[in-house]
Design a protein around this motif. Structure first.
Motif, PDB file in Angstrom:
ATOM      1  N   ASN A 177      51.857  37.225  40.688  1.00  0.00           N
ATOM      2  CA  ASN A 177      53.575  36.203  40.630  1.00  0.00           C
ATOM      3  C   ASN A 177      54.325  36.802  41.276  1.00  0.00           C
ATOM      4  OD1 ASN A 177      52.114  34.823  37.848  1.00  0.00           O
ATOM      5  ND2 ASN A 177      51.147  37.357  37.691  1.00  0.00           N
ATOM      6  N   GLN A 178      54.828  36.249  42.083  1.00  0.00           N
ATOM      7  CA  GLN A 178      55.809  35.630  43.153  1.00  0.00           C
ATOM      8  C   GLN A 178      56.908  35.835  42.636  1.00  0.00           C
ATOM      9  OE1 GLN A 178      52.724  35.322  46.166  1.00  0.00           O
ATOM     10  NE2 GLN A 178      53.915  36.255  47.293  1.00  0.00           N
ATOM     11  N   ILE A 179      58.019  35.815  42.623  1.00  0.00           N
ATOM     12  CA  ILE A 179      59.177  34.430  42.409  1.00  0.00           C
ATOM     13  C   ILE A 179      60.416  34.881  43.404  1.00  0.00           C
ATOM     14  CG2 ILE A 179      61.144  34.559  40.763  1.00  0.00           C
ATOM     15  CD1 ILE A 179      59.623  36.882  38.907  1.00  0.00           C
ATOM     16  N   GLN A 180      60.793  34.046  43.866  1.00  0.00           N
ATOM     17  CA  GLN A 180      61.562  33.937  44.797  1.00  0.00           C
ATOM     18  C   GLN A 180      63.153  34.403  44.426  1.00  0.00           C
ATOM     19  OE1 GLN A 180      62.146  31.835  48.466  1.00  0.00           O
ATOM     20  NE2 GLN A 180      63.340  33.016  48.121  1.00  0.00           N
ATOM     21  N   VAL A 181      63.634  34.407  45.515  1.00  0.00           N
ATOM     22  CA  VAL A 181      65.378  34.513  44.631  1.00  0.00           C
ATOM     23  C   VAL A 181      66.428  33.245  44.623  1.00  0.00           C
ATOM     24  CG1 VAL A 181      67.382  35.610  45.331  1.00  0.00           C
ATOM     25  CG2 VAL A 181      65.648  37.443  44.773  1.00  0.00           C
ATOM     26  N   ASN A 182      66.917  33.298  44.064  1.00  0.00           N
ATOM     27  CA  ASN A 182      68.301  32.299  44.455  1.00  0.00           C
ATOM     28  C   ASN A 182      69.319  32.311  43.792  1.00  0.00           C
ATOM     29  OD1 ASN A 182      69.121  29.360  44.480  1.00  0.00           O
ATOM     30  ND2 ASN A 182      67.411  28.562  43.184  1.00  0.00           N
ATOM     31  N   PRO A 183      70.586  32.780  44.482  1.00  0.00           N
ATOM     32  CA  PRO A 183      72.118  33.263  44.022  1.00  0.00           C
ATOM     33  C   PRO A 183      72.669  31.964  43.863  1.00  0.00           C
ATOM     34  CG  PRO A 183      71.191  34.515  46.298  1.00  0.00           C
ATOM     35  CD  PRO A 183      70.287  33.668  45.835  1.00  0.00           C
ATOM     36  N   LYS A 184      72.248  30.444  43.577  1.00  0.00           N
ATOM     37  CA  LYS A 184      72.858  29.593  43.804  1.00  0.00           C
ATOM     38  C   LYS A 184      73.010  29.376  42.566  1.00  0.00           C
ATOM     39  CE  LYS A 184      72.307  27.281  47.972  1.00  0.00           C
ATOM     40  NZ  LYS A 184      71.435  26.057  48.279  1.00  0.00           N
ATOM     41  N   ILE A 185      71.705  29.542  42.159  1.00  0.00           N
ATOM     42  CA  ILE A 185      71.563  29.923  40.035  1.00  0.00           C
ATOM     43  C   ILE A 185      71.133  30.880  39.628  1.00  0.00           C
ATOM     44  CG2 ILE A 185      70.424  27.197  40.307  1.00  0.00           C
ATOM     45  CD1 ILE A 185      68.086  28.775  39.852  1.00  0.00           C
ATOM     46  N   ASP A 186      72.380  31.846  40.606  1.00  0.00           N
ATOM     47  CA  ASP A 186      72.354  33.477  39.431  1.00  0.00           C
ATOM     48  C   ASP A 186      70.912  33.544  39.249  1.00  0.00           C
ATOM     49  OD1 ASP A 186      73.442  35.319  39.074  1.00  0.00           O
ATOM     50  OD2 ASP A 186      73.788  35.146  36.744  1.00  0.00           O
ATOM     51  N   LEU A 187      70.015  33.637  40.210  1.00  0.00           N
ATOM     52  CA  LEU A 187      68.490  34.086  39.792  1.00  0.00           C
ATOM     53  C   LEU A 187      68.541  35.099  41.205  1.00  0.00           C
ATOM     54  CD1 LEU A 187      65.900  33.514  38.713  1.00  0.00           C
ATOM     55  CD2 LEU A 187      64.854  32.452  40.578  1.00  0.00           C
ATOM     56  N   THR A 188      69.412  36.212  40.587  1.00  0.00           N
ATOM     57  CA  THR A 188      69.381  37.167  41.340  1.00  0.00           C
ATOM     58  C   THR A 188      68.367  38.789  41.099  1.00  0.00           C
ATOM     59  OG1 THR A 188      71.172  38.741  39.731  1.00  0.00           O
ATOM     60  CG2 THR A 188      71.986  37.415  41.710  1.00  0.00           C
ATOM     61  N   PHE A 189      67.874  39.618  42.122  1.00  0.00           N
ATOM     62  CA  PHE A 189      66.856  40.880  42.151  1.00  0.00           C
ATOM     63  C   PHE A 189      67.528  41.220  41.039  1.00  0.00           C
ATOM     64  CE2 PHE A 189      66.767  40.752  46.368  1.00  0.00           C
ATOM     65  CZ  PHE A 189      65.036  40.292  46.465  1.00  0.00           C
ATOM     66  N   ALA A 190      68.237  41.717  40.070  1.00  0.00           N
ATOM     67  CA  ALA A 190      68.729  42.085  38.868  1.00  0.00           C
ATOM     68  C   ALA A 190      68.669  41.181  38.253  1.00  0.00           C
ATOM     69  CB  ALA A 190      70.695  42.556  38.402  1.00  0.00           C
ATOM     70  N   ASN A 191      68.522  39.601  37.752  1.00  0.00           N
ATOM     71  CA  ASN A 191      68.206  38.897  37.066  1.00  0.00           C
ATOM     72  C   ASN A 191      66.984  39.098  36.444  1.00  0.00           C
ATOM     73  OD1 ASN A 191      71.282  38.648  35.693  1.00  0.00           O
ATOM     74  ND2 ASN A 191      71.621  37.242  36.928  1.00  0.00           N
ATOM     75  N   ILE A 192      66.302  38.810  38.254  1.00  0.00           N
ATOM     76  CA  ILE A 192      64.955  38.837  37.930  1.00  0.00           C
ATOM     77  C   ILE A 192      63.954  39.741  36.832  1.00  0.00           C
ATOM     78  CG2 ILE A 192      62.884  38.323  38.698  1.00  0.00           C
ATOM     79  CD1 ILE A 192      64.291  36.930  41.144  1.00  0.00           C
ATOM     80  N   LEU A 193      64.836  41.447  37.467  1.00  0.00           N
ATOM     81  CA  LEU A 193      64.621  41.660  37.101  1.00  0.00           C
ATOM     82  C   LEU A 193      64.432  42.331  35.456  1.00  0.00           C
ATOM     83  CD1 LEU A 193      64.482  44.898  39.544  1.00  0.00           C
ATOM     84  CD2 LEU A 193      62.504  44.351  39.009  1.00  0.00           C
TER      85      LEU A 193
END
Length: 564
Positions: free
Chosen positions: A360-376
């Motif tokens: 399951n691979q997730i692409q970071v997207n800072p524009k929608i606040d999908l950051t490394f920390a939030n995804i983790l």
């Protein structure tokens, strides 16, 4: 000549190079495949191709020429157009007065012989050459540079100042209608042909520079058509889903393309510069198989320890180095090793470079606040067994990674640090508690890429006085007893002396007194204690090991050492 052709098999039997049973098996195979008997004997392993070619040349009373060592003249080679070279498996080798020496894979092809003479408008003598060597040489010599220049000139002639910005968004990328598409196709074919990792398009004041990165080094072509740059950049922005009206801000995009039967994922980055927009495209070959962990050149002892670390139930494994040091290759090789039905693996990447099944691979997207920390935070609720973090960039990401490693997850991550010892200091500087780092960190792997000496033109390297002085300064006092190597330069390596790259590894297991020093955050003891670890060998000395073995040059190690 026909008579000679029919007697190849008997000739091999007479010289006791094959047995009657082997020949019968080869004939049986020929009925199924319709291949030439010589090719079948080689494919079945009954005779070495080199030996067969020498024998055939002797029987035909013509020379056999090894293209690996032959000094080709590009202008002479190009007397025969690429189509004819590939179609008739031939190449112009030498000019002898009013005749030309032409290498042929099948010197008995009379039709090819006549067509080549007609095309060259000269009488030819023939020599026997190996097909695999010919195709490699043709890919290197028949580059797309002239084609790129031609399409650029055509495009420049068709563009007026009012037309440059009027590219239709409905136009498909594969269309033959627009000259810019032809130019782009030529650029991509050239890049694929020489296994370039990046394409740089840089507009100058009066020129356009197209640069391809091969084995970490840029190769430049200058196009004297400045009006082409904007059209080229806009077309790429269109297929990448970028805003073509925005020229003042950097943008990032991506698209996929098939070139020479290979599928590429192309990452696009634009940057406004003084004469327009600079554009860089990273080429990710999705057709090639990802390397396995035992194929990336890791020394045996390091490989075994790292493999044991990967099989641990929990803990943190870090792979460190600057951009372009091969970290991604090692990470994906590690994931390949771990990818099993019984384990759930989730990755957080920026960007997702290769798509892996079951992971399951997730692409970071800072524009929608999908950051490394939030995804983790979110994926910890997904019950993963293994987590891969593309880059630990900040305190928050680092802290969540540490907590995940401590609560029963195996975590793989990367950091942009110079070596293994500075990585421990960096973690503490980012705000990690010493006791936490000591309890979860299992090992650190630092790496660099150096160019591999071309095996086709390898010779002894007479070191310069400066190189000898450098070797002595880093503790290699017996350089006079070591025969170092370099590449002389040949058609196989574009006369650079290098072909491909190899990884240099520095491995640091976190164990014993080093764990205690980490717990106390005693940074002054790190270097001394790291050097006591049995598997630790600095990047510099690991690079020198490769130079001593004749894998890379002293020049490359010096170049690498400057970045450490």
């Amino acid at each position: 000549m026909r008579r000679t052709k029919t007697y190849i098999a008997e000739m091999l039997l007479d010289k006791h190079l094959i047995t009657k049973e082997q020949l019968e098996k080869a004939f049986a195979e020929q009925k199924k495949t319709d291949k030439k008997i010589g090719r079948i004997l080689v494919d079945l392993g009954y005779i070495e191709e080199e030996k067969l070619l020498h024998l055939l040349a002797e029987q035909l009373h013509i020379p056999y020429i090894d293209l690996k060592d032959y000094p080709l003249t590009p202008n002479l080679v190009k007397l025969l157009p690429e189509f004819y070279s590939r179609h008739y498996r031939s190449i112009v080798l030498k000019e002898n007065g009013d005749r030309l020496l032409v290498g042929m894979v099948d010197p008995q092809d009379l039709l090819a012989h006549e067509e080549i003479e007609r095309t060259l408008n000269k009488s030819i003598d023939v020599a026997l050459i190996r097909e695999e060597d010919l195709l490699y040489v043709l890919d290197n010599l028949y580059r797309r540079t002239e084609e790129i220049t031609h399409f650029a000139e055509t495009l420049s002639a068709e563009l007026t100042p009012n037309e440059i910005n009027l590219f239709s968004e409905k136009q498909d990328f594969t269309s033959e209608d627009l000259p810019v598409v032809n130019l782009l196709r030529s650029i991509f074919e050239d890049a694929a042909q020489i296994n370039a990792s990046d394409i740089h398009i840089e507009p100058g004041e009066n020129v356009l520079r197209i640069r391809l990165r091969v084995d970490g080094v840029l190769q430049e072509q200058i196009v004297e058509e400045k009006t082409v740059a904007q059209a080229l950049v806009q077309r790429i922005k269109l297929v990448s889903g970028l805003n073509i009206a925005e020229k003042r801000l950097p943008q990032d995009g991506r698209f996929s393309i098939n070139v020479k039967n290979k599928s590429y994922d192309v990452r696009v980055s634009t940057l406004p510069i003084q004469y327009g927009e600079s554009l860089v495209m990273r080429l990710l070959n999705q057709s090639g198989n990802l390397l396995k962990l035992n194929q990336i050149g890791m020394p045996e002892a390091i490989y075994e320890y790292y493999l044991r670390s990967l099989s641990a139930a929990y803990g943190l494994l870090l792979i460190v180095g600057p951009t372009g040091s091969g970290k991604t290759t090692t990470l994906y090789a590690s994931l390949n090793e771990l990818n099993k039905p019984e384990d759930k693996i989730i990755t957080v990447e920026d960007p997702v470079e290769y798509r892996l099944p079951r992971i399951n691979q997730i692409q970071v997207n800072p524009k929608i606040d999908l950051t490394f920390a939030n995804i983790l935070r979110a994926i910890l609720r997904q019950d993963p067994d293994i987590i891969m973090i593309g880059e630990i960039r900040d305190h928050e990401t680092m802290e969540i990674a540490m907590r995940a490693a401590m609560t029963g997850h195996l975590v793989l991550g990367t950091l942009h640090t110079n070596d293994t010892i500075s990585t421990m200091t960096r973690l503490l500087d980012m705000g990690a508690e010493g006791y936490l780092v000591a309890s979860v960190l299992r090992c650190i792997l630092a790496q660099r890429l150096v160019r591999h000496i071309c095996e086709k033109c390898i010779v002894d390297d007479p070191l310069t006085d400066a190189e000898k002085a450098w070797l002595e300064s880093v503790g290699h006092h017996h350089y006079d007893k070591t025969t170092f190597k370099q590449g002389e330069g040949c058609s196989y390596c574009h006369h650079t002396g290098y072909a491909g790259r190899v990884c240099v590894f520095e491995f640091l297991p976190i164990a014993g007194e080093l764990t205690e020093a980490l717990r106390k955050a005693d940074t002054s003891a790190f270097t001394h204690l790291a050097k006591q670890q049995p598997l630790y060998r600095s990047l510099l000395h690991a690079g020198l090991d490769l130079a001593v073995k004749g894998i890379t040059t002293v020049k490359e190690v010096i170049s690498m050492a400057g970045a450490i």
